[in-house]
Design an enzyme around this catalytic site. Structure first.
Site, PDB file in Angstrom:
ATOM      1  N   CYS A 118      52.025  24.238 103.216  1.00 36.01           N
ATOM      2  CA  CYS A 118      51.720  24.029 101.787  1.00 36.01           C
ATOM      3  C   CYS A 118      51.734  25.328 100.979  1.00 36.01           C
ATOM      4  O   CYS A 118      51.710  25.296  99.758  1.00 36.01           O
ATOM      5  CB  CYS A 118      50.382  23.328 101.645  1.00 36.01           C
ATOM      6  SG  CYS A 118      50.371  21.723 102.464  1.00 36.01           S
ATOM      7  N   HIS A 258      47.369  24.733  94.480  1.00 38.43           N
ATOM      8  CA  HIS A 258      47.909  23.715  95.380  1.00 38.43           C
ATOM      9  C   HIS A 258      46.996  22.490  95.288  1.00 38.43           C
ATOM     10  O   HIS A 258      45.765  22.622  95.305  1.00 38.43           O
ATOM     11  CB  HIS A 258      47.939  24.275  96.800  1.00 38.43           C
ATOM     12  CG  HIS A 258      48.224  23.245  97.847  1.00 38.43           C
ATOM     13  ND1 HIS A 258      49.230  22.305  97.707  1.00 38.43           N
ATOM     14  CD2 HIS A 258      47.635  22.998  99.053  1.00 38.43           C
ATOM     15  CE1 HIS A 258      49.242  21.534  98.785  1.00 38.43           C
ATOM     16  NE2 HIS A 258      48.291  21.920  99.602  1.00 38.43           N
ATOM     17  N   ASN A 288      48.469  15.201  98.103  1.00 39.25           N
ATOM     18  CA  ASN A 288      48.937  16.528  98.521  1.00 39.25           C
ATOM     19  C   ASN A 288      50.429  16.436  98.876  1.00 39.25           C
ATOM     20  O   ASN A 288      50.796  15.846  99.889  1.00 39.25           O
ATOM     21  CB  ASN A 288      48.105  16.965  99.727  1.00 39.25           C
ATOM     22  CG  ASN A 288      48.512  18.318 100.279  1.00 39.25           C
ATOM     23  OD1 ASN A 288      49.577  18.837  99.964  1.00 39.25           O
ATOM     24  ND2 ASN A 288      47.667  18.878 101.129  1.00 39.25           N
TER      25      ASN A 288
END
Ligand code: COA
Length: 336
Positions: A118, A258, A288
């Site tokens: 990520c 994020h 996510n």
């Protein structure tokens, strides 16, 4: 300008998400959970996921087309593609090579994947910065794309509630006006806590030797450990990145974190003492989406009017590895 590097301009940003929406209520058909439990713990209400043979390649191509169009750079002038994917649809050819082919880039340019989960977008931006800064390449397409929904165990309510699919892309180029759009950027990793989030690529040994362990290929995550790690490590790291930018936290217009967990986003917001208007969060609708979450949040923020271009933004990300990164960037007019 930092060091003696050539400055970089962020020329275009784009994104793409699948059409299929899975809500928290839909997940109650799979296991014992509730919209209230998921929303309170994560801030997520729904996520987009691929269906049929749609994949991160399709999403990455669409996001790239959007970013290239905004950049005004001709497709044949792209001279390198760096793709950041946690799990590319094929380990080889790379996601970047697939994107090169689907975009119809005629030249034999380098196209490769790098893995930082990520944190991938910020890692890829650092790679591009080095390649442009050294003068090796001029116009680089960064693509972050993942179809996490194909890799979660849909009977595991600890992980499958979190992830969604999507892609983001950024075109970066050698700056013509000597202004660097990356005011500061730093990336880190700590492999000793790699077991916090991991995914195996199972295989079998040659039948002539002792067999290896049989492994599954799902995303595994120690959610509480990840949470604790992030809220203890990131704040000081982000402070350092802000200091290196030469701006104060107040002078930076937006925080684009994020999108992993709304509680983590709020912890960063509190630490920075930012009002809600400065914090970009769309986790409610996408979950996510790995490295794609930051570019998706930027473009959506602009589309919804929350982000005004001609501004600065603090990006920060974290993910499997563990890896983490932060950057203070300029968002020029017209980039998305
Ligand atoms: N619905 C209902 N109950 C659930 C559930 C769900 N979807 N998932 C877990 N539970 C239950 C557990 O079984 C456990 O029950 P028990 O106490 O009876 O054993 C209880 O809720 C608490 O589980 P736990 O996993 O400790 O919850 P948590 O408060 O840590 O929340 C996360 C779980 C995943 C939401 C949270 O840890 C998190 O978001 N961590 C960060 C992860 C992250 O950001 N990852 C991305 C990195 S890029």
């Amino acid at each position: 300008m930092q060091n003696n590097y050539k400055p970089l301009r962020i020329a275009g940003i784009g994104y793409s998400v699948p059409d299929t929406v899975i809500t928290n209520n839909d997940l109650t058909k799979l296991y014992d959970t509730s919209d209230e439990w998921i929303y309170t713990r994560t801030g997520i209400k729904e996520r987009r996921i691929v269906s049929g043979n749609e994949s991160a390649v399709d999403l990455g191509v669409e996001a790239s087309k959007n970013a290239i169009e905004k950049s005004g750079i001709k497709i044949e002038d792209i001279d390198c593609i760096v793709a950041a994917s946690s799990v590319p649809p094929q380990l080889y050819p790379s996601l970047a090579c697939h994107i090169q082919a689907y975009l119809g880039i005629p030249n034999h340019i380098p196209a490769f994947d790098m893995t930082a989960a990520c944190s991938g977008l910020i890692y890829a931006l650092q790679v591009a910065r080095g390649l442009i800064g050294s003068g090796l390449y001029k116009n680089i397409l960064i693509v972050a794309a993942d179809n996490n929904s194909r890799h979660v165990d849909w009977s595991d309510r600890g992980t499958s509630i979190l992830f969604g699919d999507g892609a983001g892309a950024m075109v970066v180029t050698a700056s013509e006006d000597d202004v660097d759009d990356v005011l500061s950027l730093d990336i880190k990793s700590d492999g000793t806590i790699g077991h916090y989030i991991y995914m195996n690529t199972p295989g079998k040994n040659c039948p002539l030797v002792e067999p290896c362990d049989e492994l599954d290929s799902y995303i595994h995550m120690a959610g509480r450990d990840v949470y604790k790690f992030v809220v203890t490590t990131l704040p000081d790291f982000i402070d350092d990145c802000i200091k290196q930018s030469g701006l104060s936290a107040e002078e930076i217009d937006y925080l684009v974190p994020h999108q992993a967990n709304q509680r983590i986003i709020e912890a960063m917001q509190t630490r920075l003492n930012y009002p809600d208007e400065k914090v970009i969060s769309n986790i409610e609708y996408y979950g996510n989406t790995s490295a794609a979450s930051i570019p998706i949040a930027i473009v959506e923020g602009v589309e919804s009017g929350k982000i005004k271009l001609g501004s600065t933004a603090l990006l920060c990300g974290f993910g499997a590895g563990m890896t983490w990164g932060a950057a203070v960037i300029r968002l020029r007019e017209g980039i998305c």
